[in-house]
Scaffold this motif. Structure first.
Motif, PDB file in Angstrom:
ATOM      1  N   VAL A  40      -1.332  -4.571 -35.003  1.00 60.74           N
ATOM      2  CA  VAL A  40      -2.180  -5.178 -33.963  1.00 60.74           C
ATOM      3  C   VAL A  40      -1.387  -5.324 -32.670  1.00 60.74           C
ATOM      4  CG1 VAL A  40      -3.344  -7.318 -33.298  1.00 60.74           C
ATOM      5  CG2 VAL A  40      -3.739  -6.336 -35.565  1.00 60.74           C
ATOM      6  N   ARG A  41      -0.133  -5.767 -32.759  1.00 59.95           N
ATOM      7  CA  ARG A  41       0.696  -5.892 -31.548  1.00 59.95           C
ATOM      8  C   ARG A  41       0.909  -4.531 -30.889  1.00 59.95           C
ATOM      9  NH1 ARG A  41       3.112  -9.662 -34.920  1.00 59.95           N
ATOM     10  NH2 ARG A  41       4.698  -8.181 -35.643  1.00 59.95           N
ATOM     11  N   GLN A  42       1.140  -3.500 -31.705  1.00 60.25           N
ATOM     12  CA  GLN A  42       1.339  -2.166 -31.149  1.00 60.25           C
ATOM     13  C   GLN A  42       0.061  -1.648 -30.492  1.00 60.25           C
ATOM     14  OE1 GLN A  42       2.736  -0.001 -34.564  1.00 60.25           O
ATOM     15  NE2 GLN A  42       4.880  -0.543 -34.219  1.00 60.25           N
ATOM     16  N   GLU A  43      -1.081  -1.906 -31.131  1.00 57.95           N
ATOM     17  CA  GLU A  43      -2.347  -1.476 -30.544  1.00 57.95           C
ATOM     18  C   GLU A  43      -2.620  -2.209 -29.233  1.00 57.95           C
ATOM     19  OE1 GLU A  43      -4.431   0.956 -31.342  1.00 57.95           O
ATOM     20  OE2 GLU A  43      -3.148   1.559 -33.002  1.00 57.95           O
ATOM     21  N   MET A  44      -2.270  -3.495 -29.188  1.00 56.34           N
ATOM     22  CA  MET A  44      -2.448  -4.258 -27.948  1.00 56.34           C
ATOM     23  C   MET A  44      -1.537  -3.707 -26.854  1.00 56.34           C
ATOM     24  SD  MET A  44      -4.816  -6.454 -28.380  1.00 56.34           S
ATOM     25  CE  MET A  44      -4.578  -7.611 -27.078  1.00 56.34           C
ATOM     26  N   ALA A  45      -0.316  -3.354 -27.217  1.00 57.25           N
ATOM     27  CA  ALA A  45       0.603  -2.781 -26.231  1.00 57.25           C
ATOM     28  C   ALA A  45       0.075  -1.435 -25.739  1.00 57.25           C
ATOM     29  CB  ALA A  45       1.994  -2.617 -26.840  1.00 57.25           C
ATOM     30  N   LEU A  46      -0.474  -0.638 -26.646  1.00 61.68           N
ATOM     31  CA  LEU A  46      -1.045   0.651 -26.256  1.00 61.68           C
ATOM     32  C   LEU A  46      -2.250   0.452 -25.340  1.00 61.68           C
ATOM     33  CD1 LEU A  46      -1.149   3.733 -26.514  1.00 61.68           C
ATOM     34  CD2 LEU A  46      -2.545   3.416 -28.566  1.00 61.68           C
ATOM     35  N   ALA A  47      -3.108  -0.505 -25.696  1.00 58.59           N
ATOM     36  CA  ALA A  47      -4.277  -0.783 -24.851  1.00 58.59           C
ATOM     37  C   ALA A  47      -3.841  -1.257 -23.472  1.00 58.59           C
ATOM     38  CB  ALA A  47      -5.167  -1.833 -25.517  1.00 58.59           C
ATOM     39  N   ARG A  48      -2.802  -2.113 -23.423  1.00 61.65           N
ATOM     40  CA  ARG A  48      -2.297  -2.598 -22.139  1.00 61.65           C
ATOM     41  C   ARG A  48      -1.759  -1.437 -21.304  1.00 61.65           C
ATOM     42  NH1 ARG A  48       1.941  -5.712 -23.691  1.00 61.65           N
ATOM     43  NH2 ARG A  48       0.463  -7.055 -24.733  1.00 61.65           N
ATOM     44  N   ALA A  49      -1.038  -0.530 -21.956  1.00 63.08           N
ATOM     45  CA  ALA A  49      -0.486   0.624 -21.231  1.00 63.08           C
ATOM     46  C   ALA A  49      -1.610   1.530 -20.722  1.00 63.08           C
ATOM     47  CB  ALA A  49       0.455   1.410 -22.141  1.00 63.08           C
ATOM     48  N   GLU A  50      -2.637   1.731 -21.557  1.00 65.82           N
ATOM     49  CA  GLU A  50      -3.762   2.563 -21.135  1.00 65.82           C
ATOM     50  C   GLU A  50      -4.505   1.927 -19.966  1.00 65.82           C
ATOM     51  OE1 GLU A  50      -6.017   3.103 -24.699  1.00 65.82           O
ATOM     52  OE2 GLU A  50      -4.801   4.794 -25.370  1.00 65.82           O
ATOM     53  N   LEU A  51      -4.706   0.607 -20.027  1.00 62.96           N
ATOM     54  CA  LEU A  51      -5.382  -0.083 -18.931  1.00 62.96           C
ATOM     55  C   LEU A  51      -4.566  -0.022 -17.649  1.00 62.96           C
ATOM     56  CD1 LEU A  51      -6.896  -3.214 -20.697  1.00 62.96           C
ATOM     57  CD2 LEU A  51      -8.130  -1.287 -19.701  1.00 62.96           C
ATOM     58  N   THR A  52      -3.253  -0.159 -17.772  1.00 65.23           N
ATOM     59  CA  THR A  52      -2.388  -0.072 -16.598  1.00 65.23           C
ATOM     60  C   THR A  52      -2.492   1.307 -15.969  1.00 65.23           C
ATOM     61  OG1 THR A  52      -0.869  -1.685 -17.543  1.00 65.23           O
ATOM     62  CG2 THR A  52      -0.008  -0.277 -15.801  1.00 65.23           C
ATOM     63  N   SER A  54      -4.964   3.431 -16.311  1.00 63.31           N
ATOM     64  CA  SER A  54      -6.316   3.577 -15.774  1.00 63.31           C
ATOM     65  C   SER A  54      -6.456   2.848 -14.438  1.00 63.31           C
ATOM     66  CB  SER A  54      -7.330   3.030 -16.777  1.00 63.31           C
ATOM     67  OG  SER A  54      -8.632   3.105 -16.267  1.00 63.31           O
ATOM     68  N   ALA A  55      -5.873   1.651 -14.340  1.00 61.13           N
ATOM     69  CA  ALA A  55      -5.941   0.892 -13.084  1.00 61.13           C
ATOM     70  C   ALA A  55      -5.197   1.612 -11.969  1.00 61.13           C
ATOM     71  CB  ALA A  55      -5.370  -0.509 -13.291  1.00 61.13           C
ATOM     72  N   LYS A  56      -4.059   2.233 -12.308  1.00 62.53           N
ATOM     73  CA  LYS A  56      -3.319   2.985 -11.290  1.00 62.53           C
ATOM     74  C   LYS A  56      -4.146   4.159 -10.785  1.00 62.53           C
ATOM     75  CE  LYS A  56       1.370   1.892 -12.827  1.00 62.53           C
ATOM     76  NZ  LYS A  56       2.598   2.425 -13.432  1.00 62.53           N
ATOM     77  N   LYS A  57      -4.812   4.858 -11.718  1.00 62.65           N
ATOM     78  CA  LYS A  57      -5.645   5.986 -11.300  1.00 62.65           C
ATOM     79  C   LYS A  57      -6.827   5.511 -10.468  1.00 62.65           C
ATOM     80  CE  LYS A  57      -4.484   9.327 -14.837  1.00 62.65           C
ATOM     81  NZ  LYS A  57      -4.987  10.234 -15.868  1.00 62.65           N
ATOM     82  N   ALA A  58      -7.421   4.384 -10.861  1.00 56.57           N
ATOM     83  CA  ALA A  58      -8.544   3.842 -10.097  1.00 56.57           C
ATOM     84  C   ALA A  58      -8.085   3.433  -8.701  1.00 56.57           C
ATOM     85  CB  ALA A  58      -9.158   2.649 -10.826  1.00 56.57           C
ATOM     86  N   GLY A  59      -6.905   2.839  -8.604  1.00 59.23           N
ATOM     87  CA  GLY A  59      -6.365   2.459  -7.295  1.00 59.23           C
ATOM     88  C   GLY A  59      -6.107   3.672  -6.424  1.00 59.23           C
ATOM     89  N   THR A  60      -5.553   4.713  -7.031  1.00 60.45           N
ATOM     90  CA  THR A  60      -5.324   5.949  -6.283  1.00 60.45           C
ATOM     91  C   THR A  60      -6.640   6.541  -5.812  1.00 60.45           C
ATOM     92  OG1 THR A  60      -3.326   6.395  -7.557  1.00 60.45           O
ATOM     93  CG2 THR A  60      -4.306   8.258  -6.408  1.00 60.45           C
ATOM     94  N   GLY A  61      -7.634   6.546  -6.711  1.00 57.25           N
ATOM     95  CA  GLY A  61      -8.955   7.068  -6.341  1.00 57.25           C
ATOM     96  C   GLY A  61      -9.586   6.267  -5.219  1.00 57.25           C
ATOM     97  N   ALA A  62      -9.465   4.942  -5.289  1.00 54.71           N
ATOM     98  CA  ALA A  62     -10.019   4.103  -4.222  1.00 54.71           C
ATOM     99  C   ALA A  62      -9.318   4.373  -2.904  1.00 54.71           C
ATOM    100  CB  ALA A  62      -9.891   2.627  -4.608  1.00 54.71           C
ATOM    101  N   GLY A  63      -8.011   4.554  -2.954  1.00 48.48           N
ATOM    102  CA  GLY A  63      -7.268   4.887  -1.734  1.00 48.48           C
ATOM    103  C   GLY A  63      -7.706   6.217  -1.152  1.00 48.48           C
TER     104      GLY A  63
END
Length: 146
Positions: A40-52, A54-63
């Motif tokens: 569960v901790r590893q899956e949470m870390a993976l989800a956090r990394a994926e969200l990070t 995704s957020a970077k790509k969304a920020g780049t797209g918004a820019g």
């Protein structure tokens, strides 16, 4: 061939292993619980990394969208300048700039009026929802107190 006494001895040894198996089962349950927690901790870390990511790509797209909007604004400004220069061929430059400015302000005013109308039409559904919720509360209270 197999010795029958050896087989019964083995069978008896198997019975002696039963308490050990219970201890092993308890250990297995403890290990499984630990591994599930780790998973569960590893899956949470993976989800956090994926969200990070995704957020970077969304920020780049918004820019990039912002940059596209800025370039489009410059393009419109160039077209406005072209319209003024074109009108300069038939009237003084100051009058051409004035005519284009008035047309642009008229378009902006029209867009503002249409936008205001859309916003005012959007407000009543929220008021209707509040009214409906209040009516529901009154109905429930009336149902509880005959």
């Amino acid at each position: 061939m197999a010795d029958p006494t050896h087989a019964s001895g083995s069978h008896a040894a198997g019975r002696d292993d039963i308490p050990t198996q219970h201890e092993s089962t308890g250990q297995l349950v403890a290990d499984a619980t630990e591994q599930i927690g780790q998973l569960v901790r590893q899956e949470m870390a993976l989800a956090r990394a994926e969200l990070t990511q995704s957020a970077k790509k969304a920020g780049t797209g918004a820019g990039l969208f912002g940059g596209a909007g800025l370039v489009a604004l410059y393009g419109v400004a160039a077209l406005v300048a072209t319209a003024i220069i074109s009108l300069d061929l038939v009237m003084p430059l100051w009058l051409a700039a004035l005519v284009i400015g008035v047309v642009l302000l008229a378009v902006a005013g029209l867009l503002a009026l249409v936008g205001k109308k859309q916003v005012s039409e959007a407000a009543p559904p929220a008021e209707r929802t509040v009214h409906n919720v209040k009516a529901d509360i009154d109905t429930v209270r009336g149902g509880n107190h005959p």
